[in-house]
Design a protein around this motif. Structure first.
Motif, mmCIF file in Angstrom:
data_model
loop_
_atom_site.group_PDB
_atom_site.id
_atom_site.type_symbol
_atom_site.label_atom_id
_atom_site.label_comp_id
_atom_site.label_asym_id
_atom_site.label_seq_id
_atom_site.Cartn_x
_atom_site.Cartn_y
_atom_site.Cartn_z
ATOM 1 N N ARG A 43 0.981 -1.123 -0.092
ATOM 2 C CA ARG A 43 -0.040 -0.038 -0.197
ATOM 3 C C ARG A 43 1.018 1.396 0.096
ATOM 4 N NH1 ARG A 43 -4.420 -1.454 4.728
ATOM 5 N NH2 ARG A 43 -5.440 -3.173 3.517
ATOM 6 N N ALA A 44 0.314 2.308 -0.636
ATOM 7 C CA ALA A 44 1.010 3.704 -0.354
ATOM 8 C C ALA A 44 1.163 3.917 1.106
ATOM 9 C CB ALA A 44 0.306 4.420 -1.415
ATOM 10 N N GLY A 45 2.517 4.454 1.176
ATOM 11 C CA GLY A 45 2.628 5.007 2.641
ATOM 12 C C GLY A 45 3.228 3.586 3.503
ATOM 13 N N ASP A 46 3.246 2.406 3.100
ATOM 14 C CA ASP A 46 3.798 1.328 3.852
ATOM 15 C C ASP A 46 5.313 1.872 4.093
ATOM 16 O OD1 ASP A 46 1.805 -0.035 4.247
ATOM 17 O OD2 ASP A 46 2.237 -1.595 2.539
ATOM 18 N N PRO A 47 5.725 1.597 5.283
ATOM 19 C CA PRO A 47 7.275 1.783 5.554
ATOM 20 C C PRO A 47 8.083 0.949 4.654
ATOM 21 C CG PRO A 47 6.403 0.592 7.378
ATOM 22 C CD PRO A 47 5.053 1.034 6.595
ATOM 23 N N PRO A 48 9.329 1.284 4.385
ATOM 24 C CA PRO A 48 9.997 0.392 3.510
ATOM 25 C C PRO A 48 10.607 -0.806 4.346
ATOM 26 C CG PRO A 48 11.192 2.317 4.031
ATOM 27 C CD PRO A 48 10.016 2.752 4.622
ATOM 28 N N VAL A 49 11.360 -1.842 3.536
ATOM 29 C CA VAL A 49 11.663 -3.057 4.213
ATOM 30 C C VAL A 49 12.776 -2.431 5.172
ATOM 31 C CG1 VAL A 49 12.881 -5.224 4.062
ATOM 32 C CG2 VAL A 49 11.089 -4.568 2.581
ATOM 33 N N SER A 50 13.052 -3.211 6.487
ATOM 34 C CA SER A 50 13.764 -2.614 7.276
ATOM 35 C C SER A 50 14.721 -4.041 7.674
ATOM 36 C CB SER A 50 13.031 -2.134 8.667
ATOM 37 O OG SER A 50 14.131 -1.780 9.594
ATOM 38 N N PHE A 51 15.980 -3.505 7.310
ATOM 39 C CA PHE A 51 16.980 -4.755 7.507
ATOM 40 C C PHE A 51 17.619 -4.559 9.088
ATOM 41 C CE2 PHE A 51 20.205 -7.953 7.381
ATOM 42 C CZ PHE A 51 21.507 -7.352 7.489
ATOM 43 N N HIS A 52 17.685 -5.320 9.913
ATOM 44 C CA HIS A 52 18.347 -5.398 11.027
ATOM 45 C C HIS A 52 19.591 -6.000 11.166
ATOM 46 C CE1 HIS A 52 14.669 -3.590 13.189
ATOM 47 N NE2 HIS A 52 13.992 -4.219 12.365
ATOM 48 N N ALA A 53 20.723 -5.079 11.334
ATOM 49 C CA ALA A 53 21.959 -5.658 11.121
ATOM 50 C C ALA A 53 22.424 -6.477 12.370
ATOM 51 C CB ALA A 53 23.107 -4.603 10.625
ATOM 52 N N SER B 44 6.590 -7.488 12.319
ATOM 53 C CA SER B 44 6.332 -6.294 11.748
ATOM 54 C C SER B 44 7.585 -5.302 11.793
ATOM 55 C CB SER B 44 5.142 -5.547 12.187
ATOM 56 O OG SER B 44 5.278 -5.270 13.634
ATOM 57 N N ASP B 45 8.462 -5.565 12.550
ATOM 58 C CA ASP B 45 9.663 -4.739 12.709
ATOM 59 C C ASP B 45 10.522 -4.627 11.367
ATOM 60 O OD1 ASP B 45 9.241 -4.010 15.483
ATOM 61 O OD2 ASP B 45 10.317 -5.448 16.255
ATOM 62 N N TRP B 46 10.455 -5.707 10.427
ATOM 63 C CA TRP B 46 11.139 -6.143 9.127
ATOM 64 C C TRP B 46 10.434 -5.432 8.133
ATOM 65 C CZ3 TRP B 46 15.952 -8.300 9.741
ATOM 66 C CH2 TRP B 46 16.255 -9.072 11.021
ATOM 67 N N HIS B 47 9.061 -5.174 8.452
ATOM 68 C CA HIS B 47 8.322 -4.686 7.211
ATOM 69 C C HIS B 47 8.625 -5.475 5.886
ATOM 70 C CE1 HIS B 47 7.587 -1.478 9.912
ATOM 71 N NE2 HIS B 47 8.803 -1.078 9.725
ATOM 72 N N ARG C 253 -5.697 -9.029 5.305
ATOM 73 C CA ARG C 253 -4.654 -9.744 4.214
ATOM 74 C C ARG C 253 -3.635 -9.687 4.812
ATOM 75 N NH1 ARG C 253 -7.488 -10.791 -0.255
ATOM 76 N NH2 ARG C 253 -5.519 -11.821 -1.022
ATOM 77 N N LEU C 254 -2.851 -10.627 4.569
ATOM 78 C CA LEU C 254 -1.309 -10.639 4.386
ATOM 79 C C LEU C 254 -0.735 -10.363 3.226
ATOM 80 C CD1 LEU C 254 1.119 -11.457 6.296
ATOM 81 C CD2 LEU C 254 1.260 -13.530 5.101
ATOM 82 N N ARG C 255 0.032 -9.014 3.164
ATOM 83 C CA ARG C 255 0.476 -8.410 1.991
ATOM 84 C C ARG C 255 2.220 -8.227 2.083
ATOM 85 N NH1 ARG C 255 0.272 -3.351 2.803
ATOM 86 N NH2 ARG C 255 -0.634 -3.358 4.919
ATOM 87 N N LEU C 256 2.605 -8.308 0.832
ATOM 88 C CA LEU C 256 4.074 -8.373 0.715
ATOM 89 C C LEU C 256 4.474 -6.774 0.328
ATOM 90 C CD1 LEU C 256 4.665 -11.320 -1.741
ATOM 91 C CD2 LEU C 256 4.285 -11.252 0.674
ATOM 92 N N ASN C 257 5.363 -6.457 1.130
ATOM 93 C CA ASN C 257 5.893 -4.909 0.901
ATOM 94 C C ASN C 257 6.670 -4.819 -0.521
ATOM 95 O OD1 ASN C 257 6.546 -2.342 1.495
ATOM 96 N ND2 ASN C 257 7.715 -2.706 3.252
ATOM 97 N N ALA C 258 6.633 -3.571 -0.990
ATOM 98 C CA ALA C 258 7.134 -3.172 -2.236
ATOM 99 C C ALA C 258 8.778 -3.792 -2.405
ATOM 100 C CB ALA C 258 7.226 -1.489 -2.420
ATOM 101 N N GLY C 259 8.913 -4.309 -3.240
ATOM 102 C CA GLY C 259 10.433 -5.077 -3.589
ATOM 103 C C GLY C 259 10.568 -6.538 -2.905
ATOM 104 N N VAL C 260 9.584 -6.940 -2.176
ATOM 105 C CA VAL C 260 9.373 -8.263 -1.761
ATOM 106 C C VAL C 260 8.999 -9.373 -2.783
ATOM 107 C CG1 VAL C 260 8.758 -9.881 0.088
ATOM 108 C CG2 VAL C 260 9.255 -7.473 0.578
ATOM 109 N N GLU C 261 9.809 -10.326 -3.192
ATOM 110 C CA GLU C 261 9.072 -10.996 -4.174
ATOM 111 C C GLU C 261 8.866 -12.284 -3.725
ATOM 112 O OE1 GLU C 261 9.011 -10.722 -7.819
ATOM 113 O OE2 GLU C 261 9.058 -8.623 -7.589
ATOM 114 N N PRO C 262 7.785 -13.001 -4.206
ATOM 115 C CA PRO C 262 7.341 -14.264 -3.953
ATOM 116 C C PRO C 262 8.071 -15.431 -4.941
ATOM 117 C CG PRO C 262 5.542 -13.486 -5.292
ATOM 118 C CD PRO C 262 6.520 -12.329 -4.847
ATOM 119 N N TYR C 263 8.344 -16.372 -4.231
ATOM 120 C CA TYR C 263 8.941 -17.441 -5.069
ATOM 121 C C TYR C 263 8.378 -18.697 -4.933
ATOM 122 C CZ TYR C 263 12.381 -18.557 -1.525
ATOM 123 O OH TYR C 263 12.707 -19.252 -0.143
ATOM 124 N N ALA C 264 8.584 -19.740 -5.542
ATOM 125 C CA ALA C 264 8.060 -21.228 -5.621
ATOM 126 C C ALA C 264 9.192 -22.075 -5.570
ATOM 127 C CB ALA C 264 6.834 -21.301 -6.082
#
Length: 386
Positions: free
Chosen positions: A18-28, A36-39, A47-58
């Motif tokens: 969704r617009a306004g979702d915080p970006p994925v947060s990598f914790h070093a 949710s801390d990782w986004h 719904r369970l949603r994938l953030n922008a840039g998060v790609e599903p695979y099988a």
């Protein structure tokens, strides 16, 4: 073509996030308490949603986990690429986050722990997951930090709005309903692995003991992309700038274990590879067993033919050989796959039920083997095992 695929990627990500979702947060460093801390994946109760840039695979053939369905995702830092390998896990850059969410379709009786034992359906996760129809169990993260891979298991709350870190694992009671046989319900205690169990399965090299991904390998990913029909997953990864070094040909591919159009041997070997091969290999934690079930092994004796076990005991079921050609009921491999005894069952963790379809496949595979276990053959097998 590359720009077209990049546009498709953007459109797909926009459909899930969704617009306004915080970006994925990598914790070093550290151990974030909430998923949710990782986004990476986000839930709002609907719904369970994938953030922008998060790609599903099988995967072609997946690890069995008590009939749970799985939504797998990959996130790479912007501009970063994975490096192709023909056999080993791809080399992922620091900052990579791999997620795997375990869930079940809900049964219709209304009980919160009533779920269906059915195969994953086409498009059920195309736009994320409909939480009214799905019972969320856990999400596991595998995170590539500077010092190496780190595993984090998160367990979902009843409201399905958040998952909380469960370093010690967890047990989730479930009632598995068989939709084709009304009234048949299997009560199980689904086991969420603890951090050590996660690390144990992913430490596929018994010498280095380093954690690495199991699924993201060429032979598992070389398949059609369920979220982008008509495209190959690896080709698309390369075209969108997320994979480098992909050869034009010669990319290995495992079979789909449930595809009757594929050869029996290829299907059984693919099943054993993903379910057993990360331990039972020349370098794996079960290397001393002499039973190697990874895709690279071709020696029939290493695959168990007339091979006596290294250690006797309850794990053998009083059988003499790992695989007896044409005789699945006399084979230790089938016995251990069919067992729920903690001292005998294989795999040792990750399941509390018997995978009936997987056992049936391996039984058919052994039935097709020719030959007998003569004294000379078993002597040669014992020499190889030792």
């Amino acid at each position: 073509m590359k720009w077209t695929l990049l546009l498709i990627t953007t459109l797909f990500a926009g459909a899930c996030s969704r617009a306004g979702d915080p970006p994925v947060s990598f914790h070093a460093q550290g151990q974030p308490e909430k998923l949710s801390d990782w986004h990476v994946v986000m839930a709002d109760g609907k719904r369970l949603r994938l953030n922008a840039g998060v790609e599903p695979y099988a995967l072609n053939t997946a690890l069995f986990s008590d009939y749970a369905h799985k939504l797998r995702t990959l996130w790479l830092p912007p501009g970063a690429r994975a490096k192709y390998s023909g056999d080993a896990a791809f080399q992922f850059p620091v900052g990579t986050i791999i997620s795997k969410t375990f869930y079940y379709p809900r049964a219709t009786d209304g009980a919160k722990n009533a779920v269906l034992r059915i195969a994953e359906q086409k498009d059920e996760s195309r736009d994320g997951l409909d939480l009214a129809k799905m019972r969320m169990i856990e999400t596991r993260l595998l995170v590539r930090r500077k010092e190496g891979w780190v595993a984090f298991p998160y367990v979902w709350n009843e409201e399905q709005t958040e998952a909380v870190l469960a370093r010690g694992g967890d047990i989730v009671p479930l009632a598995l309903h068989e939709p084709k046989a009304r009234g048949i319900v299997l009560q199980i205690d689904y086991m969420v692995p603890d951090e050590n169990q996660c690390a144990g399965c992913h430490a596929t090299d018994n010498t280095s003991r380093l954690i690495e991904p199991i699924g993201p390998r060429a032979r598992h990913l070389n398949r059609d992309d369920p979220w982008h029909p008509g495209e190959n997953q690896l080709t698309r990864m390369a075209a969108t700038g997320r994979l480098e070094g992909l050869p034009l040909n010669g990319v290995p591919r495992n079979a789909r274990f449930d595809d009757a159009n594929e050869a029996l041997d290829a299907r059984a070997r693919a099943y054993l590879d993903i379910n057993c091969g990360h331990c039972h290999s020349a370098k794996g934690p079960a290397d001393t067993s002499g039973l190697w079930l990874d895709a690279a092994t071709r020696d029939p004796i290493r695959l168990g033919e007339c091979k006596p076990p290294v250690a006797a005991g309850q794990g053998t079921g009083d059988h003499m050989f790992d695989v007896v050609p044409g005789q699945p009921d006399d084979s230790i491999l089938v016995y251990r796959m069919s067992s729920l005894d903690p001292g005998a069952m294989m795999p040792e963790v990750g399941r509390t039920t018997v995978h009936a379809e997987g056992v049936a496949l391996v039984r058919d595979w052994i039935k097709a083997w020719l030959g007998t276990c003569s004294s000379s053959a078993s002597a040669r097998s014992a020499a190889v095992s030792n």
